[in-house]
Design an enzyme around this catalytic site. Structure first.
Site, short mmCIF file in Angstrom:
data_model
loop_
_atom_site.label_atom_id
_atom_site.label_comp_id
_atom_site.label_asym_id
_atom_site.label_seq_id
_atom_site.Cartn_x
_atom_site.Cartn_y
_atom_site.Cartn_z
CB SER A 36 -0.97 0.02 1.17
OG SER A 36 -0.29 0.29 2.37
CE LYS A 77 -2.99 2.12 4.79
NZ LYS A 77 -2.80 1.37 3.58
#
Length: 192
Positions: A36, A77
Site C-alpha cells: 500500500s 500510511k
C-alpha cells in the site's frame, strides 16, 4: 571473578531497562507488510517508528505514520488531512482546503499507472466512509502512496489520533535503501 560477574549482571539489567524505556516511549521497529505504500516502502522493509513524535504532537500533514487499525492490524500510511481540513481529489490532483497540492512522492506510480487517474475523484463529504465537510477534531485522514492498491481512509474513514503509534523516521532494511525523512513538505504548507 565475582566482581566481573556482578558487573556483567548490572550491565545486562541496565541494557534491559534501556530497551524497555526506548520501546515504550521513544521508538519501535516495524516490518512493513503489503504494497500500500509502494514505492516509498515495499513489502518486508523494516522501519523505526518514533512514538515520542506522537506524544509531543509532532504528527503533521505529509508524515508517514503507523496506526493501529484494529487489535490485529497495524497499517503504514501518509497523513493527508488533519482536523479542519477539507479533502478532495479531482483529475488526479489533491485539494486540501480548496488548494491544489503537488504530491511528488507519487511520481513513480504515475509513470506506471494502468488507468487514466492514479487516485479516483472523491470528496470527503461524499465518501461513504467519512461524510463530513472537514476532518473532525481528534481525527486524521490517511492514504497509502500506492493509491490503486491501498486500504485507507477512503474505505475505513477517519483515524482517531489515539490509533496513531507514531511517525516513521527511519528505514533501516534493506541496508542498501537506508533512509530518513519521508515527509511531504508540500502537504504541510497548506493554510486552513
Amino acid at each position: 571473578m565475582k566482581k566481573e560477574l556482578r558487573e556483567w549482571f548490572v550491565a545486562i539489567i541496565v541494557a534491559m531497562i534501556l530497551i524497555i524505556v526506548i520501546r515504550q516511549f521513544l521508538g519501535i521497529s516495524y516490518n512493513v507488510k503489503g504494497e500500500s505504500m509502494d514505492p516509498t516502502f515495499r513489502n518486508d522493509d523494516r522501519v523505526v517508528v518514533s512514538k515520542i513524535s506522537k506524544e509531543l504532537g509532532h504528527i503533521k500533514r505529509g508524515d508517514v505514520i503507523v496506526l493501529h487499525h484494529d487489535k490485529k492490524h497495524d497499517y503504514i500510511k501518509r497523513v493527508i488531512g488533519q482536523a479542519g481540513d477539507k479533502i478532495s481529489y479531482k483529475n488526479d490532483i489533491l485539494y486540501i482546503n480548496d488548494q491544489p497540492v503537488e504530491e511528488n512522492y507519487l511520481e513513480e506510480n504515475k509513470k506506471s499507472k494502468m488507468f487514466e487517474n492514479l487516485t479516483p475523484d472523491f470528496n470527503i463529504e461524499t465518501l461513504e466512509s467519512t461524510k463530513a465537510k472537514a476532518v473532525p477534531e481528534g481525527k486524521i485522514f490517511v492514504l497509502g502512496d500506492n493509491r490503486l492498491n491501498s486500504f485507507d481512509s477512503e474505505e475505513f474513514g477517519f483515524v482517531n489520533e489515539e490509533q496513531i503509534v507514531g511517525k516513521v523516521v527511519l528505514r533501516y532494511y534493506p541496508f542498501r535503501e537506508i533512509k530518513t525523512n519521508f515527509e511531504a513538505d508540500q502537504l504541510s504548507n497548506i493554510e486552513k
